[in-house]
Design a protein around this motif. Structure first.
Motif, PDB file in Angstrom:
ATOM      1  N   ALA A   1       1.307 -10.099   6.862  1.00 20.51           N
ATOM      2  CA  ALA A   1       2.583 -10.232   6.158  1.00 20.51           C
ATOM      3  C   ALA A   1       3.711  -9.700   7.036  1.00 20.51           C
ATOM      4  CB  ALA A   1       2.527  -9.450   4.851  1.00 20.51           C
ATOM      5  N   VAL A   2       4.904 -10.196   6.782  1.00 19.55           N
ATOM      6  CA  VAL A   2       6.081  -9.767   7.545  1.00 19.55           C
ATOM      7  C   VAL A   2       6.455  -8.343   7.126  1.00 19.55           C
ATOM      8  CG1 VAL A   2       8.542 -10.217   7.901  1.00 19.55           C
ATOM      9  CG2 VAL A   2       6.906 -12.123   7.819  1.00 19.55           C
ATOM     10  N   LEU A   3       6.638  -7.470   8.119  1.00 17.27           N
ATOM     11  CA  LEU A   3       6.978  -6.076   7.820  1.00 17.27           C
ATOM     12  C   LEU A   3       8.459  -5.909   7.504  1.00 17.27           C
ATOM     13  CD1 LEU A   3       5.967  -3.106   7.722  1.00 17.27           C
ATOM     14  CD2 LEU A   3       6.497  -2.958  10.162  1.00 17.27           C
ATOM     15  N   HIS A   4       9.296  -6.611   8.253  1.00 14.72           N
ATOM     16  CA  HIS A   4      10.758  -6.525   8.089  1.00 14.72           C
ATOM     17  C   HIS A   4      11.328  -7.881   8.509  1.00 14.72           C
ATOM     18  CE1 HIS A   4      14.935  -5.567   8.957  1.00 14.72           C
ATOM     19  NE2 HIS A   4      14.790  -4.409   8.330  1.00 14.72           N
ATOM     20  N   PRO A   5      12.266  -8.436   7.750  1.00 15.17           N
ATOM     21  CA  PRO A   5      12.708  -9.807   8.035  1.00 15.17           C
ATOM     22  C   PRO A   5      13.350 -10.008   9.412  1.00 15.17           C
ATOM     23  CG  PRO A   5      14.060  -8.776   6.308  1.00 15.17           C
ATOM     24  CD  PRO A   5      12.880  -7.883   6.536  1.00 15.17           C
ATOM     25  N   ALA A   6      13.854  -8.942  10.019  1.00 16.69           N
ATOM     26  CA  ALA A   6      14.527  -9.110  11.308  1.00 16.69           C
ATOM     27  C   ALA A   6      13.588  -8.965  12.504  1.00 16.69           C
ATOM     28  CB  ALA A   6      15.669  -8.097  11.420  1.00 16.69           C
ATOM     29  N   PHE A   7      12.322  -8.627  12.241  1.00 15.91           N
ATOM     30  CA  PHE A   7      11.400  -8.323  13.349  1.00 15.91           C
ATOM     31  C   PHE A   7      10.092  -9.088  13.184  1.00 15.91           C
ATOM     32  CE2 PHE A   7      14.361  -4.854  13.064  1.00 15.91           C
ATOM     33  CZ  PHE A   7      14.649  -4.565  14.387  1.00 15.91           C
ATOM     34  N   PRO A   8       9.381  -9.333  14.300  1.00 12.04           N
ATOM     35  CA  PRO A   8       8.136 -10.113  14.207  1.00 12.04           C
ATOM     36  C   PRO A   8       6.897  -9.311  13.791  1.00 12.04           C
ATOM     37  CG  PRO A   8       8.655  -9.657  16.507  1.00 12.04           C
ATOM     38  CD  PRO A   8       9.799  -9.111  15.697  1.00 12.04           C
ATOM     39  N   ALA A   9       7.043  -8.010  13.547  1.00  7.48           N
ATOM     40  CA  ALA A   9       5.875  -7.175  13.215  1.00  7.48           C
ATOM     41  C   ALA A   9       5.149  -7.700  11.978  1.00  7.48           C
ATOM     42  CB  ALA A   9       6.316  -5.735  12.993  1.00  7.48           C
ATOM     43  N   ARG A  10       3.815  -7.541  11.982  1.00  8.89           N
ATOM     44  CA  ARG A  10       2.947  -8.013  10.889  1.00  8.89           C
ATOM     45  C   ARG A  10       2.115  -6.866  10.347  1.00  8.89           C
ATOM     46  NH1 ARG A  10       3.071 -13.645   9.442  1.00  8.89           N
ATOM     47  NH2 ARG A  10       4.728 -14.388  10.809  1.00  8.89           N
ATOM     48  N   TRP A  11       1.666  -6.995   9.076  1.00 10.39           N
ATOM     49  CA  TRP A  11       0.796  -5.954   8.541  1.00 10.39           C
ATOM     50  C   TRP A  11      -0.304  -6.539   7.665  1.00 10.39           C
ATOM     51  CZ3 TRP A  11       0.449  -4.832   3.235  1.00 10.39           C
ATOM     52  CH2 TRP A  11       1.459  -5.383   2.419  1.00 10.39           C
ATOM     53  N   TRP A  12      -1.396  -5.774   7.594  1.00 15.20           N
ATOM     54  CA  TRP A  12      -2.578  -6.086   6.786  1.00 15.20           C
ATOM     55  C   TRP A  12      -3.024  -4.760   6.185  1.00 15.20           C
ATOM     56  CZ3 TRP A  12      -1.472  -7.476  11.669  1.00 15.20           C
ATOM     57  CH2 TRP A  12      -1.574  -8.807  12.057  1.00 15.20           C
ATOM     58  N   SER A  13      -3.617  -4.782   5.003  1.00 17.86           N
ATOM     59  CA  SER A  13      -4.030  -3.506   4.415  1.00 17.86           C
ATOM     60  C   SER A  13      -5.252  -3.644   3.527  1.00 17.86           C
ATOM     61  CB  SER A  13      -2.874  -2.919   3.604  1.00 17.86           C
ATOM     62  OG  SER A  13      -3.207  -1.624   3.159  1.00 17.86           O
ATOM     63  N   THR A  14      -6.072  -2.607   3.539  1.00 16.73           N
ATOM     64  CA  THR A  14      -7.187  -2.491   2.606  1.00 16.73           C
ATOM     65  C   THR A  14      -6.637  -1.878   1.324  1.00 16.73           C
ATOM     66  OG1 THR A  14      -7.719  -0.263   3.319  1.00 16.73           O
ATOM     67  CG2 THR A  14      -8.796  -2.053   4.508  1.00 16.73           C
TER      68      THR A  14
ATOM     69  N   PRO B   1       0.849  -1.185   0.000  1.00 19.55           N
ATOM     70  CA  PRO B   1       0.000   0.000   0.000  1.00 19.55           C
ATOM     71  C   PRO B   1       0.891   1.244   0.000  1.00 19.55           C
ATOM     72  CG  PRO B   1       0.041  -1.027   2.173  1.00 19.55           C
ATOM     73  CD  PRO B   1       0.760  -1.954   1.244  1.00 19.55           C
ATOM     74  N   ALA B   2       0.382   2.334  -0.545  1.00 12.51           N
ATOM     75  CA  ALA B   2       1.125   3.596  -0.532  1.00 12.51           C
ATOM     76  C   ALA B   2       0.204   4.697  -0.052  1.00 12.51           C
ATOM     77  CB  ALA B   2       1.654   3.914  -1.925  1.00 12.51           C
ATOM     78  N   GLY B   3       0.682   5.480   0.907  1.00 14.69           N
ATOM     79  CA  GLY B   3      -0.125   6.577   1.442  1.00 14.69           C
ATOM     80  C   GLY B   3      -1.148   6.071   2.450  1.00 14.69           C
ATOM     81  N   GLY B   4      -2.236   6.809   2.549  1.00 15.30           N
ATOM     82  CA  GLY B   4      -3.293   6.411   3.474  1.00 15.30           C
ATOM     83  C   GLY B   4      -2.886   6.575   4.928  1.00 15.30           C
TER      84      GLY B   4
ATOM     85  N   ALA C   1      -6.771  -2.167  -1.681  1.00 16.23           N
ATOM     86  CA  ALA C   1      -7.568  -1.916  -2.876  1.00 16.23           C
ATOM     87  C   ALA C   1      -8.153  -0.500  -2.865  1.00 16.23           C
ATOM     88  CB  ALA C   1      -8.694  -2.940  -2.968  1.00 16.23           C
ATOM     89  N   LEU C   2      -8.261   0.102  -1.693  1.00 20.77           N
ATOM     90  CA  LEU C   2      -8.841   1.438  -1.611  1.00 20.77           C
ATOM     91  C   LEU C   2      -7.836   2.493  -2.055  1.00 20.77           C
ATOM     92  CD1 LEU C   2     -10.605   1.210   1.863  1.00 20.77           C
ATOM     93  CD2 LEU C   2     -11.531   0.686  -0.407  1.00 20.77           C
ATOM     94  N   ASP C   3      -8.359   3.652  -2.493  1.00 20.91           N
ATOM     95  CA  ASP C   3      -7.490   4.774  -2.872  1.00 20.91           C
ATOM     96  C   ASP C   3      -6.665   5.236  -1.684  1.00 20.91           C
ATOM     97  OD1 ASP C   3      -8.137   4.897  -5.447  1.00 20.91           O
ATOM     98  OD2 ASP C   3      -9.590   6.544  -5.273  1.00 20.91           O
ATOM     99  N   ASP C   4      -7.326   5.299  -0.548  1.00 21.57           N
ATOM    100  CA  ASP C   4      -6.689   5.735   0.688  1.00 21.57           C
ATOM    101  C   ASP C   4      -6.574   4.522   1.588  1.00 21.57           C
ATOM    102  OD1 ASP C   4      -5.870   8.330   0.771  1.00 21.57           O
ATOM    103  OD2 ASP C   4      -7.802   9.120   1.438  1.00 21.57           O
ATOM    104  N   PRO C   5      -5.524   3.694   1.433  1.00 19.53           N
ATOM    105  CA  PRO C   5      -5.467   2.443   2.182  1.00 19.53           C
ATOM    106  C   PRO C   5      -5.402   2.653   3.699  1.00 19.53           C
ATOM    107  CG  PRO C   5      -3.390   2.843   1.046  1.00 19.53           C
ATOM    108  CD  PRO C   5      -4.351   3.872   0.546  1.00 19.53           C
ATOM    109  N   ILE C   6      -6.064   1.764   4.410  1.00 15.66           N
ATOM    110  CA  ILE C   6      -5.916   1.698   5.863  1.00 15.66           C
ATOM    111  C   ILE C   6      -5.061   0.465   6.144  1.00 15.66           C
ATOM    112  CG2 ILE C   6      -7.095   1.441   8.077  1.00 15.66           C
ATOM    113  CD1 ILE C   6      -9.544   2.775   6.862  1.00 15.66           C
ATOM    114  N   THR C   7      -3.882   0.680   6.708  1.00 25.29           N
ATOM    115  CA  THR C   7      -2.940  -0.403   6.952  1.00 25.29           C
ATOM    116  C   THR C   7      -2.769  -0.573   8.462  1.00 25.29           C
ATOM    117  OG1 THR C   7      -1.790   0.099   4.884  1.00 25.29           O
ATOM    118  CG2 THR C   7      -0.575  -1.208   6.510  1.00 25.29           C
ATOM    119  N   VAL C   8      -2.974  -1.800   8.930  1.00 22.26           N
ATOM    120  CA  VAL C   8      -2.799  -2.106  10.360  1.00 22.26           C
ATOM    121  C   VAL C   8      -1.457  -2.811  10.522  1.00 22.26           C
ATOM    122  CG1 VAL C   8      -3.673  -3.438  12.318  1.00 22.26           C
ATOM    123  CG2 VAL C   8      -5.284  -2.301  10.754  1.00 22.26           C
ATOM    124  N   VAL C   9      -0.631  -2.352  11.434  1.00 22.40           N
ATOM    125  CA  VAL C   9       0.601  -3.077  11.761  1.00 22.40           C
ATOM    126  C   VAL C   9       0.592  -3.421  13.245  1.00 22.40           C
ATOM    127  CG1 VAL C   9       1.981  -2.018   9.921  1.00 22.40           C
ATOM    128  CG2 VAL C   9       1.985  -0.986  12.154  1.00 22.40           C
TER     129      VAL C   9
END
Ligand code: SAH
Length: 254
Positions: A43-56, A15-18, A58-66
């Motif tokens: 999905a994995v945010l960075h290979p060295a860390f356990p953080a995860r992300w999900w994103s809408t 995702p970009a922006g939002g 498909a929307l113009d203004d994505p909402i991404t949860v990490v």
């Protein structure tokens, strides 16, 4: 449903922006993700860390949860300011959000009108644990990291506002408590000021949305209150955070 929803693999397109919503604990994020239709392991945010992300995405203004993810050595959520800092840094560099929201639970203060379930946006965000009597450093450690003015959004959504303060401890020893009283804190958490610090360096507007799981000025042990009220507070986060995120996107649109 995007690839990010169902697999650990890096999705074809980020995702970009939002808006990026940074959440410490899986339990705090679960209801928010459900409201946004974001399921799966993330999905994995960075290979060295356990953080995860999900994103809408498909929307113009994505909402991404990490989320900060589960610590690989200890098997529990990576709460606190270290994980909040790296998660926010990686998310901003990767997704270039227009605005960042730190969402989660907090301690509240009956003395300042707080109750279990009270919901706040931030008027300022500071650390309450950092003390050093050296000129310059004193001010740096105590500084307000800055928030996007959101009194209008708060009154529109029927949410309270006030100072949010952060440290890496769930308890509240006297020196920390004195600082919270001095700034009139309405919410005590373990991430917001760290998320805000990264946002400030990157020039990305920041807000925090915090729901009270426990009262700092109640004689009952904080962790007992926290565990009893975590599920209800997470339901409240699910109810309010998507609206806050949408309002922040509207507020920051060009
Ligand atoms: N034993 C708990 C630990 C939760 S730590 C467990 O793992 O189930 C508390 C988390 O909730 C942090 O991410 C923090 O941001 C938030 N929080 C809730 N109440 C808090 C309080 N009184 N002080 C500091 N952080 C609090």
């Amino acid at each position: 449903m995007s690839a990010a929803d169902v697999t650990d693999a890096t999705p074809a397109a980020d995702p970009a922006g939002g808006v990026v919503i940074v959440v410490a604990m899986a339990a705090e994020a679960a209801g928010i993700r459900a409201q946004l239709g974001l399921d799966g392991r993330g999905a994995v945010l960075h290979p060295a860390f356990p953080a995860r992300w999900w994103s809408t995405a498909a929307l113009d203004d994505p909402i991404t949860v990490v989320t900060n993810g589960v610590d690989p050595d200890f098997g529990v959520d990576s709460i606190g300011t270290q994980a909040a800092t790296t998660t926010t840094l990686h998310a901003i560099e990767r997704f270039t959000p227009r605005v960042v929201l730190s969402a989660g639970t907090c301690g509240g203060f009956a003395a300042r009108g707080g109750a279990i379930g009270s919901t706040y946006l931030a008027t300022e965000v500071r650390r309450h644990d950092r003390r050093i009597e050296v000129d310059g450093m004193r001010e740096m450690m105590r500084a307000d990291e800055g928030v996007l003015e959101a009194a209008g959004i708060a009154s529109e959504l029927g949410i309270g506002v006030g100072p949010v303060t952060t440290s890496d401890s769930l308890d509240a020893p006297p020196l920390d408590l004195a600082r919270m009283t001095e700034v009139g804190a309405v919410a005590k958490d373990m991430e917001a000021a760290a998320v805000a610090w990264v946002c400030r360096r990157h020039g990305v507007p920041f807000q925090a949305c915090k729901v009270v799981t426990d009262l700092v000025d109640d004689p009952e042990q904080t962790q007992v209150q926290f565990l009893r009220n975590l599920a209800a507070a997470s339901d409240r986060l699910a109810e309010i955070v998507p609206s806050v995120a949408t309002a922040l996107l509207r507020h920051t649109s060009t």
